[in-house]
Structures are given as structure tokens and as C-alpha cells.
Design an enzyme around this catalytic site. Sequence first.
Site, PDB file in Angstrom:
ATOM      1  N   HIS A  91       0.868  -1.192   0.000  1.00  0.00           N
ATOM      2  CA  HIS A  91       0.000   0.000   0.000  1.00  0.00           C
ATOM      3  C   HIS A  91       0.902   1.239   0.000  1.00  0.00           C
ATOM      4  O   HIS A  91       0.745   2.135  -0.805  1.00  0.00           O
ATOM      5  CB  HIS A  91      -0.919  -0.030   1.226  1.00  0.00           C
ATOM      6  CG  HIS A  91      -1.824   1.157   1.354  1.00  0.00           C
ATOM      7  ND1 HIS A  91      -2.927   1.185   2.155  1.00  0.00           N
ATOM      8  CD2 HIS A  91      -1.773   2.391   0.789  1.00  0.00           C
ATOM      9  CE1 HIS A  91      -3.530   2.369   2.076  1.00  0.00           C
ATOM     10  NE2 HIS A  91      -2.837   3.117   1.256  1.00  0.00           N
ATOM     11  N   GLU A 149       0.968   8.065  -3.220  1.00  0.00           N
ATOM     12  CA  GLU A 149       1.845   7.582  -2.138  1.00  0.00           C
ATOM     13  C   GLU A 149       3.150   8.380  -2.096  1.00  0.00           C
ATOM     14  O   GLU A 149       3.642   8.718  -1.028  1.00  0.00           O
ATOM     15  CB  GLU A 149       2.106   6.074  -2.309  1.00  0.00           C
ATOM     16  CG  GLU A 149       0.874   5.214  -2.052  1.00  0.00           C
ATOM     17  CD  GLU A 149       0.309   5.350  -0.632  1.00  0.00           C
ATOM     18  OE1 GLU A 149       1.080   5.259   0.331  1.00  0.00           O
ATOM     19  OE2 GLU A 149      -0.917   5.553  -0.493  1.00  0.00           O
ATOM     20  N   HIS A 153       3.367  10.589   1.214  1.00  0.00           N
ATOM     21  CA  HIS A 153       4.264   9.970   2.201  1.00  0.00           C
ATOM     22  C   HIS A 153       5.744  10.071   1.820  1.00  0.00           C
ATOM     23  O   HIS A 153       6.586  10.336   2.669  1.00  0.00           O
ATOM     24  CB  HIS A 153       3.899   8.493   2.397  1.00  0.00           C
ATOM     25  CG  HIS A 153       2.473   8.274   2.787  1.00  0.00           C
ATOM     26  ND1 HIS A 153       1.995   8.550   4.043  1.00  0.00           N
ATOM     27  CD2 HIS A 153       1.416   7.816   2.067  1.00  0.00           C
ATOM     28  CE1 HIS A 153       0.698   8.263   4.091  1.00  0.00           C
ATOM     29  NE2 HIS A 153       0.321   7.819   2.907  1.00  0.00           N
TER      30      HIS A 153
HETATM   31  O1  U2P Z   1      -5.780   4.435   7.856  1.00  0.00           O
HETATM   32  C1  U2P Z   1      -6.402   5.231   6.900  1.00  0.00           C
HETATM   33  C2  U2P Z   1      -5.373   5.981   6.064  1.00  0.00           C
HETATM   34  O2  U2P Z   1      -4.592   6.850   6.862  1.00  0.00           O
HETATM   35  C3  U2P Z   1      -3.268   6.929   6.349  1.00  0.00           C
HETATM   36  N1  U2P Z   1      -2.311   6.437   7.376  1.00  0.00           N
HETATM   37  C4  U2P Z   1      -2.689   5.559   8.323  1.00  0.00           C
HETATM   38  C5  U2P Z   1      -1.792   5.126   9.300  1.00  0.00           C
HETATM   39  C6  U2P Z   1      -0.492   5.622   9.305  1.00  0.00           C
HETATM   40  O3  U2P Z   1       0.346   5.261  10.138  1.00  0.00           O
HETATM   41  N2  U2P Z   1      -0.119   6.517   8.322  1.00  0.00           N
HETATM   42  C7  U2P Z   1      -1.001   6.927   7.358  1.00  0.00           C
HETATM   43  O4  U2P Z   1      -0.650   7.716   6.498  1.00  0.00           O
HETATM   44  C8  U2P Z   1      -3.239   6.095   5.096  1.00  0.00           C
HETATM   45  O5  U2P Z   1      -3.531   6.982   4.027  1.00  0.00           O
HETATM   46  P1  U2P Z   1      -3.220   6.740   2.483  1.00  0.00           P
HETATM   47  O6  U2P Z   1      -1.768   6.522   2.297  1.00  0.00           O
HETATM   48  O7  U2P Z   1      -4.011   5.542   2.072  1.00  0.00           O
HETATM   49  O8  U2P Z   1      -3.702   7.984   1.839  1.00  0.00           O
HETATM   50  C9  U2P Z   1      -4.345   5.097   5.393  1.00  0.00           C
HETATM   51  O9  U2P Z   1      -4.863   4.458   4.281  1.00  0.00           O
END
Ligand code: U2P
Length: 277
Positions: A91, A149, A153
Site C-alpha cells: 500500500h 503515495e 508519504h
Molecule cells: O488508515 C487510513 C489511512 O490513513 C493513512 N495512514 C494511516 C496510518 C499511518 O500510520 N499513516 C497513514 O498515512 C493512510 O492513508 P493513504 O496513504 O491511504 O492515503 C491510510 O490508508
Amino acid sequence: MAFLPIQIVVLMQLLMILVASLCLMKINGVDLGEELTGGVHGGGSGQEQREFDYFKLALQWPGTICQGNHRCCASNGCCQGSNSLSEFTIHGLWPDYNDGSWPACCNGPRYDSKEISTLTDVLKKYWPSLSCSKSSTCHGGKGTFWAHEWEKHGTCCSPVIRDEYSYFLTAINVYSKYNVTQVLNEAGYLPSNSEKYPLGGIIAAIQNAFHATPELQCKGGAVEELRLCFFKDFKPRDCISEPHIKSYLVASSSCPKYVSLPDVQASSRYADTRVAF
Ligand code: U2P
């Protein structure tokens, strides 16, 4: 209509400007606060962020996610035929803070598919999007899962990871080294549409293999995500850092005591669809 004296008109205009500025300050204050603290739902775009504390490699179980994604399209990995629906796929690689929040959308270049052209084949296999929907980017637009992503992130992984290519390559390397599917299969936890497995057993299998406690997320009693946590040098660590949430049952609270790992085959109507990114 009677004319108002000029002083009163000027006074009213000043009052309106004051009220408007107060409203703007309030709006900006909320956004800025979330950006600086790395809000749980992400910050805004392009802000300097406090350095993260640890990495989380989030893996998804296609068998669970694909059950809810019946629409097929070129970008949906659920439609790519028989392989990889019974393996965890990536993911994201997420930088996190020890307090349970995380930075998001930090300063960094926008996603550029050319940067990772040499990794595309491997990413399609191990980091597929599992839906037809476009993902949000940090700049108010929509893009691919990979764009989302990296921008949300990847840009916050500095100073450990500083560019898009290294972000995707690092995630693939960590994913290959810590093979969760293999560990679970060897412990007897195989994809099945009838078996239920003890959550404690799944967690113990990962703890025995990697000497660290993972985080699990379930949907309707089925494992949806399994997350591994790492120090900044990529040595495994527990995903739970707060002493009062040390119990895995709390950390994995969306999961019941017995969980499934659904074995979903891409249906024949999907079989001819090739995944293209
Ligand atoms: O859990 C729902 C969404 O929050 C983001 N998430 C969750 C836990 C964590 O430690 N860090 C984090 O970013 C994720 O967001 P996404 O990357 O999908 O946009 C996760 O899906």
C-alpha cells in the site's frame, strides 16, 4: 435615501476589513496547525515538517480489498488474472511519529512517472492499485496510486529517503526482505474462503519471524492490511510505541479474535483485462 457622513462610511469599511481579516486568520490558523503537527489526516502541501520517527510498511490483502471492487478497468490490479491476489501487495511506505500521527504532503518534487520507469514492471506486480478510482495528490488534483503515495508519504521520508526513485526502490527492497505472505503460509495461514485463523497466531508468526509486532486492520472479519514497522535503518521494531496501547488486541481493534484471509480469484470477466499504468 439619506447620505451617511464620510467618517461613518470609512469606519464601516474599516470594520468590514477587520472582520474579514479575523476570519482569514482563523481559517489559516486551523490549516497551519494541522500542517505543522502532521495531523492524523495529513497536512497541507509543501510545508516543512518535523522529521519523522519511524517507517511503516503498509501491505494490503487483495483477497479482502478486491471483494469490494467489482468494477474493472485498466488500472485495477484486482482484474489482472490469477496471480498475486493471494499475496500481500504494497500500500505504501509511510513515515510516522511515535505519538500516532504522521506528516503528509511535505516539500518535494511532484510525482514524475519517468523517474521510476525502470521499476514499473516490478511495481505493477507488487504495488498494484486495487481500484479504478484515481487518488488525490497533494496539489489538489487526481493521479495514480503511486503518485498519491509518493506525494503524500514519500516526500516526508527525508532525510532517510530523498527522491522518488529511492522511495519506490526502498519500499520494494523492504517488502522483498520481510516476506509476510511467506511467513504466514509457512505457519499454516493460507488463503481460504472457509478457514478462520486466530489473530494472535498471525501476530505471533510475524513476531517470531521478524522480532517485532505488526499492526493489523480488518474489514468484515477479514484481514485488510498488515503493517510492519521499522527504525530509520530499516531494522524491524514494534508498531506500537505507547505503553498503554501495548496490547495487540487494542492495536488491531478492527479485527475480531478469529480472522480470514479470503482467496479471491479474478473472475473470468476480468481475466482478459491487462493492467496498464
Ligand atoms: O488508515 C487510513 C489511512 O490513513 C493513512 N495512514 C494511516 C496510518 C499511518 O500510520 N499513516 C497513514 O498515512 C493512510 O492513508 P493513504 O496513504 O491511504 O492515503 C491510510 O490508508
